[in-house]
Scaffold this motif. Structure first.
Motif, PDB file in Angstrom:
ATOM      1  N   VAL A  46     -43.019 -12.167 -10.500  1.00 29.68           N
ATOM      2  CA  VAL A  46     -41.705 -12.425  -9.975  1.00 29.68           C
ATOM      3  C   VAL A  46     -41.914 -13.568  -8.907  1.00 29.68           C
ATOM      4  O   VAL A  46     -42.375 -13.497  -7.953  1.00 29.68           O
ATOM      5  CB  VAL A  46     -41.053 -11.504  -9.564  1.00 29.68           C
ATOM      6  CG1 VAL A  46     -39.685 -11.438  -8.972  1.00 29.68           C
ATOM      7  CG2 VAL A  46     -40.991  -9.966 -10.412  1.00 29.68           C
ATOM      8  N   LEU A  47     -40.876 -14.772  -9.104  1.00 26.20           N
ATOM      9  CA  LEU A  47     -41.010 -15.800  -8.311  1.00 26.20           C
ATOM     10  C   LEU A  47     -39.836 -16.055  -7.746  1.00 26.20           C
ATOM     11  O   LEU A  47     -39.497 -16.798  -6.647  1.00 26.20           O
ATOM     12  CB  LEU A  47     -41.757 -17.288  -8.913  1.00 26.20           C
ATOM     13  CG  LEU A  47     -43.076 -17.097  -9.485  1.00 26.20           C
ATOM     14  CD1 LEU A  47     -43.341 -18.448  -9.961  1.00 26.20           C
ATOM     15  CD2 LEU A  47     -44.021 -17.135  -8.135  1.00 26.20           C
ATOM     16  N   ALA A  48     -38.650 -15.611  -8.300  1.00 26.12           N
ATOM     17  CA  ALA A  48     -37.326 -15.832  -7.840  1.00 26.12           C
ATOM     18  C   ALA A  48     -36.266 -14.713  -8.316  1.00 26.12           C
ATOM     19  O   ALA A  48     -36.493 -14.094  -9.489  1.00 26.12           O
ATOM     20  CB  ALA A  48     -36.815 -17.351  -8.321  1.00 26.12           C
ATOM     21  N   THR A  49     -35.345 -14.295  -7.501  1.00 27.25           N
ATOM     22  CA  THR A  49     -34.222 -13.322  -7.878  1.00 27.25           C
ATOM     23  C   THR A  49     -33.092 -13.734  -7.252  1.00 27.25           C
ATOM     24  O   THR A  49     -32.813 -14.235  -6.247  1.00 27.25           O
ATOM     25  CB  THR A  49     -34.631 -11.862  -7.195  1.00 27.25           C
ATOM     26  OG1 THR A  49     -34.421 -12.153  -5.869  1.00 27.25           O
ATOM     27  CG2 THR A  49     -35.880 -11.477  -7.701  1.00 27.25           C
ATOM     28  N   ALA A  50     -31.946 -12.971  -7.756  1.00 25.99           N
ATOM     29  CA  ALA A  50     -30.704 -13.230  -7.493  1.00 25.99           C
ATOM     30  C   ALA A  50     -30.124 -12.035  -7.875  1.00 25.99           C
ATOM     31  O   ALA A  50     -29.708 -11.572  -9.251  1.00 25.99           O
ATOM     32  CB  ALA A  50     -29.720 -14.380  -7.605  1.00 25.99           C
ATOM     33  N   PHE A  51     -29.109 -11.129  -7.212  1.00 27.82           N
ATOM     34  CA  PHE A  51     -28.447  -9.928  -7.867  1.00 27.82           C
ATOM     35  C   PHE A  51     -27.063 -10.445  -7.540  1.00 27.82           C
ATOM     36  O   PHE A  51     -26.179 -11.086  -6.804  1.00 27.82           O
ATOM     37  CB  PHE A  51     -28.499  -9.049  -6.587  1.00 27.82           C
ATOM     38  CG  PHE A  51     -29.780  -8.208  -6.970  1.00 27.82           C
ATOM     39  CD1 PHE A  51     -30.108  -7.329  -7.605  1.00 27.82           C
ATOM     40  CD2 PHE A  51     -31.030  -8.643  -5.780  1.00 27.82           C
ATOM     41  CE1 PHE A  51     -31.435  -6.559  -7.749  1.00 27.82           C
ATOM     42  CE2 PHE A  51     -32.129  -8.190  -6.052  1.00 27.82           C
ATOM     43  CZ  PHE A  51     -32.395  -6.975  -6.924  1.00 27.82           C
ATOM     44  N   LEU A  52     -26.295 -10.250  -9.075  1.00 28.10           N
ATOM     45  CA  LEU A  52     -24.966 -10.666  -9.011  1.00 28.10           C
ATOM     46  C   LEU A  52     -24.000  -9.247  -8.949  1.00 28.10           C
ATOM     47  O   LEU A  52     -24.364  -8.386  -9.737  1.00 28.10           O
ATOM     48  CB  LEU A  52     -24.552 -11.118 -10.450  1.00 28.10           C
ATOM     49  CG  LEU A  52     -25.062 -12.507 -10.901  1.00 28.10           C
ATOM     50  CD1 LEU A  52     -26.782 -12.501 -10.642  1.00 28.10           C
ATOM     51  CD2 LEU A  52     -24.817 -13.092 -12.292  1.00 28.10           C
ATOM     52  N   ASN A  53     -23.275  -9.247  -7.914  1.00 30.38           N
ATOM     53  CA  ASN A  53     -22.308  -7.904  -7.747  1.00 30.38           C
ATOM     54  C   ASN A  53     -21.062  -8.141  -8.298  1.00 30.38           C
ATOM     55  O   ASN A  53     -20.421  -9.169  -7.945  1.00 30.38           O
ATOM     56  CB  ASN A  53     -22.362  -7.730  -6.194  1.00 30.38           C
ATOM     57  CG  ASN A  53     -21.592  -6.358  -5.756  1.00 30.38           C
ATOM     58  OD1 ASN A  53     -20.381  -6.195  -5.842  1.00 30.38           O
ATOM     59  ND2 ASN A  53     -22.510  -5.495  -5.425  1.00 30.38           N
ATOM     60  N   LEU A  54     -20.740  -7.230  -9.191  1.00 25.35           N
ATOM     61  CA  LEU A  54     -19.506  -7.112  -9.934  1.00 25.35           C
ATOM     62  C   LEU A  54     -18.300  -6.721  -9.072  1.00 25.35           C
ATOM     63  O   LEU A  54     -18.280  -5.573  -8.475  1.00 25.35           O
ATOM     64  CB  LEU A  54     -19.544  -6.657 -11.008  1.00 25.35           C
ATOM     65  CG  LEU A  54     -20.637  -7.010 -12.021  1.00 25.35           C
ATOM     66  CD1 LEU A  54     -20.763  -6.244 -13.285  1.00 25.35           C
ATOM     67  CD2 LEU A  54     -20.495  -8.582 -12.454  1.00 25.35           C
ATOM     68  N   ASN A  55     -17.382  -7.230  -9.032  1.00 25.58           N
ATOM     69  CA  ASN A  55     -16.071  -6.721  -8.035  1.00 25.58           C
ATOM     70  C   ASN A  55     -15.428  -5.632  -8.722  1.00 25.58           C
ATOM     71  O   ASN A  55     -14.884  -5.647 -10.152  1.00 25.58           O
ATOM     72  CB  ASN A  55     -15.107  -7.950  -7.742  1.00 25.58           C
ATOM     73  CG  ASN A  55     -15.391  -8.628  -6.612  1.00 25.58           C
ATOM     74  OD1 ASN A  55     -15.731  -8.150  -5.670  1.00 25.58           O
ATOM     75  ND2 ASN A  55     -15.630  -9.872  -6.849  1.00 25.58           N
ATOM     76  N   SER A  56     -15.105  -4.460  -8.066  1.00 23.63           N
ATOM     77  CA  SER A  56     -14.519  -3.495  -8.756  1.00 23.63           C
ATOM     78  C   SER A  56     -13.026  -3.312  -8.336  1.00 23.63           C
ATOM     79  O   SER A  56     -12.177  -2.907  -9.118  1.00 23.63           O
ATOM     80  CB  SER A  56     -15.106  -2.005  -8.218  1.00 23.63           C
ATOM     81  OG  SER A  56     -14.899  -2.001  -6.877  1.00 23.63           O
ATOM     82  N   HIS A  57     -12.604  -4.326  -7.567  1.00 18.57           N
ATOM     83  CA  HIS A  57     -11.102  -4.528  -7.034  1.00 18.57           C
ATOM     84  C   HIS A  57     -10.546  -5.079  -8.055  1.00 18.57           C
ATOM     85  O   HIS A  57     -10.643  -6.224  -8.703  1.00 18.57           O
ATOM     86  CB  HIS A  57     -10.971  -4.936  -5.906  1.00 18.57           C
ATOM     87  CG  HIS A  57      -9.450  -4.931  -5.189  1.00 18.57           C
ATOM     88  ND1 HIS A  57      -8.585  -5.724  -5.856  1.00 18.57           N
ATOM     89  CD2 HIS A  57      -8.948  -4.046  -4.462  1.00 18.57           C
ATOM     90  CE1 HIS A  57      -7.268  -5.438  -5.002  1.00 18.57           C
ATOM     91  NE2 HIS A  57      -7.559  -4.513  -4.245  1.00 18.57           N
ATOM     92  N   ARG A  58      -9.272  -4.577  -8.668  1.00 15.48           N
ATOM     93  CA  ARG A  58      -8.531  -5.139  -9.915  1.00 15.48           C
ATOM     94  C   ARG A  58      -8.000  -6.623  -9.634  1.00 15.48           C
ATOM     95  O   ARG A  58      -7.909  -7.392 -10.632  1.00 15.48           O
ATOM     96  CB  ARG A  58      -7.359  -4.427 -10.164  1.00 15.48           C
ATOM     97  CG  ARG A  58      -6.138  -4.285  -9.051  1.00 15.48           C
ATOM     98  CD  ARG A  58      -5.096  -3.257  -9.372  1.00 15.48           C
ATOM     99  NE  ARG A  58      -5.101  -2.104  -9.021  1.00 15.48           N
ATOM    100  CZ  ARG A  58      -5.402  -1.456  -7.817  1.00 15.48           C
ATOM    101  NH1 ARG A  58      -5.783  -2.074  -6.866  1.00 15.48           N
ATOM    102  NH2 ARG A  58      -5.604  -0.204  -7.643  1.00 15.48           N
ATOM    103  N   LEU A  59      -7.651  -6.986  -8.455  1.00 20.31           N
ATOM    104  CA  LEU A  59      -7.386  -8.364  -8.013  1.00 20.31           C
ATOM    105  C   LEU A  59      -8.382  -9.487  -7.821  1.00 20.31           C
ATOM    106  O   LEU A  59      -8.519 -10.605  -7.786  1.00 20.31           O
ATOM    107  CB  LEU A  59      -6.379  -8.259  -6.866  1.00 20.31           C
ATOM    108  CG  LEU A  59      -5.203  -7.499  -7.155  1.00 20.31           C
ATOM    109  CD1 LEU A  59      -4.492  -7.493  -5.556  1.00 20.31           C
ATOM    110  CD2 LEU A  59      -4.371  -7.944  -8.213  1.00 20.31           C
ATOM    111  N   MET A  60      -9.859  -8.861  -7.876  1.00 25.87           N
ATOM    112  CA  MET A  60     -10.818  -9.713  -7.705  1.00 25.87           C
ATOM    113  C   MET A  60     -12.075  -9.734  -8.786  1.00 25.87           C
ATOM    114  O   MET A  60     -13.311 -10.220  -8.584  1.00 25.87           O
ATOM    115  CB  MET A  60     -11.440  -9.364  -6.344  1.00 25.87           C
ATOM    116  CG  MET A  60     -10.601  -9.641  -5.148  1.00 25.87           C
ATOM    117  SD  MET A  60     -11.160  -9.436  -3.730  1.00 25.87           S
ATOM    118  CE  MET A  60     -10.032  -9.511  -2.540  1.00 25.87           C
TER     119      MET A  60
END
Length: 174
Positions: free
Chosen positions: A72-86
């Motif tokens: 493992v040389l690189a990472t990024a976590f993608l956080n999904l929005n739960s708010h309906r407007l975002m």
């Protein structure tokens, strides 16, 4: 060295330990990824387990870069929005490139992989991230197409008397 990027890899003990080692190495090299050096894998592990739990619950996705041997040389976590407007944009957290790979294009390739991954997600039109001021990293994100859209002065306390700005960056996906 060639780095291959994957979205949502299987979380194996090897991947978990590889991310933990990467996070420790990046932190100890002075990377602004939530810790102040020195740190040990035991310091990092609880935060990593939080990300992995969010992945298991479907709230986060992972982009990981590995070499031909699977390191493992690189990472990024993608956080999904739960708010309906975002729900049309997502957060990116814990963007890391191993110190041995910095300055070799791996960071730009990681951010391109993040944008490509976001484009595959239904309805996502933008990416938001924050970074620690005083590190110069905002110039890197600007070079990757992000724009500074906000700044909170002194919001990050690195040490007594060492307050840094919390810089918000945005990438509009086309």
């Amino acid at each position: 060295m060639s780095v291959r990027f994957d979205l949502d890899p299987s979380v194996t003990p090897e991947l978990r330990d590889g991310i933990c080692a990467l996070w420790t190495d990046v932190s100890n090299a002075g990377g602004a990824v939530g810790f102040v050096p020195p740190v040990t894998p035991e310091d990092v592990r609880p935060d990593l387990l939080g990300h992995l739990a969010a992945m298991a619950e479907g709230r986060e996705r992972l982009v990981v870069g590995r070499d031909a041997a699977g390191r493992v040389l690189a990472t990024a976590f993608l956080n999904l929005n739960s708010h309906r407007l975002m729900r049309h944009w997502l957060w990116v957290y814990t963007v890391m490139v191993h110190p041995s790979e910095q300055g070799r294009g791996t960071g730009r390739a990681l951010m391109a992989a993040v944008a490509d991954a976001a484009r595959t997600l239904d309805g996502i039109t933008g990416i938001r991230l924050t970074c620690r001021g005083g590190t110069g990293i905002s110039r890197f994100y600007t070079a990757c197409g992000y724009k500074e859209v906000g700044r909170v002065p002194g919001a990050i306390k690195v040490a007594d008397g060492d307050l840094r700005d919390d810089v918000t960056m945005w990438l509009e996906l086309h």
